[in-house]
Design a protein around this motif. Structure first.
Motif, PDB file in Angstrom:
ATOM      1  N   UNK A  64       1.571 -42.845  14.275  1.00 57.59           N
ATOM      2  CA  UNK A  64       0.477 -42.470  15.166  1.00 57.59           C
ATOM      3  C   UNK A  64       0.992 -41.507  16.240  1.00 57.59           C
ATOM      4  N   UNK A  65       0.133 -40.605  16.651  1.00 50.01           N
ATOM      5  CA  UNK A  65       0.463 -39.712  17.767  1.00 50.01           C
ATOM      6  C   UNK A  65       0.030 -40.408  19.045  1.00 50.01           C
ATOM      7  N   UNK A  66       0.927 -40.446  20.004  1.00 47.65           N
ATOM      8  CA  UNK A  66       0.639 -41.078  21.287  1.00 47.65           C
ATOM      9  C   UNK A  66       1.290 -40.263  22.396  1.00 47.65           C
ATOM     10  N   UNK A  67       0.891 -40.506  23.607  1.00 49.45           N
ATOM     11  CA  UNK A  67       1.477 -39.836  24.767  1.00 49.45           C
ATOM     12  C   UNK A  67       2.262 -40.861  25.571  1.00 49.45           C
TER      13      UNK A  67
ATOM     14  N   UNK B 153      -2.057 -47.762  24.355  1.00 49.23           N
ATOM     15  CA  UNK B 153      -2.457 -48.659  23.275  1.00 49.23           C
ATOM     16  C   UNK B 153      -1.275 -49.159  22.447  1.00 49.23           C
ATOM     17  N   UNK B 154      -0.216 -48.367  22.358  1.00 50.58           N
ATOM     18  CA  UNK B 154       0.908 -48.712  21.484  1.00 50.58           C
ATOM     19  C   UNK B 154       2.174 -49.103  22.245  1.00 50.58           C
ATOM     20  N   UNK B 155       2.231 -48.865  23.541  1.00 50.09           N
ATOM     21  CA  UNK B 155       3.420 -49.142  24.333  1.00 50.09           C
ATOM     22  C   UNK B 155       3.045 -50.005  25.532  1.00 50.09           C
ATOM     23  N   UNK B 156       3.742 -51.103  25.675  1.00 48.85           N
ATOM     24  CA  UNK B 156       3.537 -51.988  26.830  1.00 48.85           C
ATOM     25  C   UNK B 156       4.704 -51.789  27.798  1.00 48.85           C
TER      26      UNK B 156
END
Length: 96
Positions: free
Chosen positions: A61-64, A92-95
């Motif tokens: 997935x592409x994320x910032x 959404x993908x990193x906590x």
């Protein structure tokens, strides 16, 4: 290299957006970054998901990411900038 400056109400710089147009622009970015700066960049990450049946799958997935810069390295042969840091903003993908 393209620049976008965002000024705060008191007139000091609060944010700079850089758009690298040539490989050499990474060298200039290397000279602008400092340890402790915040850096936001788009990246691709492998994300694992677990279905209700218990099977595990993964997709890219592409994320910032927004990180606090800890180390900066420039590879002059490849004109690549490598930045290491800790995440400072959840998505959404990193906590944090």
């Amino acid at each position: 290299m393209g620049f976008k400056l965002c000024l705060s109400p008191c007139g000091t710089f609060s944010q700079v957006a850089l758009v690298a147009e040539e490989p050499e622009d990474m060298w200039h970015t290397y000279n602008l970054l400092q340890v402790g700066d915040s850096l936001r960049a788009s990246t691709i990450r492998k994300v694992q998901t677990e279905s209700s049946t218990g099977s595990v799958g993964s997709n890219r997935v592409r994320t910032t990411l927004t990180i606090c810069v800890e180390t900066i390295d420039f590879d002059s042969q490849a004109c690549q900038l490598r930045v290491k840091g800790t995440n400072i903003q959840e998505n959404e993908y990193v906590k944090v």
